[in-house]
Design an enzyme around this catalytic site. Structure first.
Site, PDB file in Angstrom:
ATOM      1  N   ASN A 171      18.759 -20.458  -5.861  1.00 31.03           N
ATOM      2  CA  ASN A 171      19.871 -20.652  -4.934  1.00 31.03           C
ATOM      3  C   ASN A 171      21.171 -20.457  -5.709  1.00 31.03           C
ATOM      4  O   ASN A 171      21.220 -20.663  -6.912  1.00 31.03           O
ATOM      5  CB  ASN A 171      19.772 -22.076  -4.354  1.00 31.03           C
TER       6      ASN A 171
ATOM      7  N   CYS B  84      23.575 -32.303  -5.215  1.00 28.35           N
ATOM      8  CA  CYS B  84      24.901 -32.441  -4.611  1.00 28.35           C
ATOM      9  C   CYS B  84      25.847 -33.179  -5.559  1.00 28.35           C
ATOM     10  O   CYS B  84      25.516 -34.257  -6.053  1.00 28.35           O
ATOM     11  CB  CYS B  84      24.804 -33.190  -3.290  1.00 28.35           C
TER      12      CYS B  84
END
Length: 336
Positions: A212, A101
């Site tokens: 991803n 993140c």
């Protein structure tokens, strides 16, 4: 009951990404109605919030969500170990550490993507977490940050994780730029490099490496499974949840019929009734359902009912039937 390791390894072939403010327990209940096989993730929860806050609230989930993984954010090995012990007791199938993140708030807390610059610290965290549970401990990362050489730095990071005993890696196939790009821009502007993840997976086999980033269709997911051990979809699955209804057949080889929209709405109405009895507001459930009718006649009214009517005082599960009627009427009229 916790899923066996073989079941969990299989479930990683397709997972729904952890997404802040989105993949809460109501969202996961919905997604589990659509796919029985996939691995679901919580939104990221900091180890500090679990250890020093309301652990029961942060860790609560319904057993029907299994297999479900908890994603932790943090960089203190002792605190992460304590949070992992609580996650173990709560019954999570897997505990995942967020090293991907890029938000400023996450960086200021010294966790997330900035930790890719500190692989030894991440390794200490992984070891501490592994010592606290016999459940799989995994890491979700980027291919690199800022000016890192994604060949050398990603290999070094991954090798350090392997040495620490990580059970699997989920790799977002973009760099994270910690200065100059917002979290939203970091999801789209850095170029995708699927080949880099493919090379990493080939190098680390038999360790499972999942990919991803930018995968929006099941066709694309199937193509990636030729090169990786699994695919992770985020926003595409959230905004178009009925996509998940075909995952078990196409990704896992199931022979059962996909669940229908009517079946999903009926099940969610029953779930909403149970949750309302415990004090949950209907709109906290309905907000995850807005994309269920995408592409159908009446979809706009469907969304309006779930986003507006569900927020009114006294709203109950009947709004879900009303929303279903909004898309059923055009279909019945066309058939007649």
């Amino acid at each position: 009951m916790n899923p066996p390791a073989t079941t969990l390894a299989r479930a990683r072939r397709f997972s729904v990404a952890p997404m802040m403010d989105w993949t809460d327990r109501h969202c996961r209940f919905l997604h589990r109605l659509l796919t029985r096989e996939s691995l679901l993730f919580t939104e990221m929860v900091t180890s500090a919030a679990i250890v020093h806050g309301d652990a029961e609230r942060h860790l609560r989930f319904d057993s029907v969500e299994q297999p479900v993984a908890l994603q932790l954010g943090g960089s203190d090995p002792t605190e992460l170990a304590a949070a992992t012990r609580l996650a173990h007791a709560a019954g999570y199938a897997e505990i995942n550490l967020n090293v991907g993140c890029p938000s400023d708030r996450v960086q200021s807390g010294r966790f997330g993507a900035c930790l890719m610059a500190e692989p030894d610290l991440v390794a200490d965290c992984v070891r501490a977490m592994r010592d606290a549970t016999d459940r799989p401990v995994t890491v979700k990362c980027r291919i690199g940050i800022d000016d890192q050489d994604t060949e050398e730095s990603l290999d070094r990071f991954a090798d350090t994780m392997v040495a620490a005993g990580v059970d699997a890696l989920y790799v977002h196939a973009r760099k994270a730029w910690l200065k100059g790009l917002s979290p939203k821009e970091n999801r789209t502007i850095p170029p995708l490099d699927y080949d880099r993840v493919h090379r990493l997976r080939a190098r680390l086999a038999p360790l499972q490496v999942m990919i991803n980033g930018g995968i929006e269709t099941l066709d694309a997911a199937e193509a990636e499974l030729a090169h990786t051990d699994g695919v992770m979809l985020g926003r595409a699955a959230y905004h178009n949840p009925m996509l998940l209804a075909d995952v078990d057949r196409r990704i896992f080889g199931a022979t059962t019929e996909p669940v229908s929209l009517a079946q999903v709405m009926t099940a969610m109405a029953a779930y909403a009734d149970r949750e309302a009895a415990a004090g949950t507001r209907i709109n906290n459930i309905a907000r995850h359902m807005l994309g269920l009718a995408n592409g159908l006649p009446g979809a706009r009214q469907f969304r309006q009912i779930l986003s507006v009517e569900a927020c009114r005082p006294g709203a109950d599960s009947r709004v879900m039937q009303q929303a279903l009627d909004a898309v059923s009427r055009p279909r019945l009229a066309a058939a007649g």
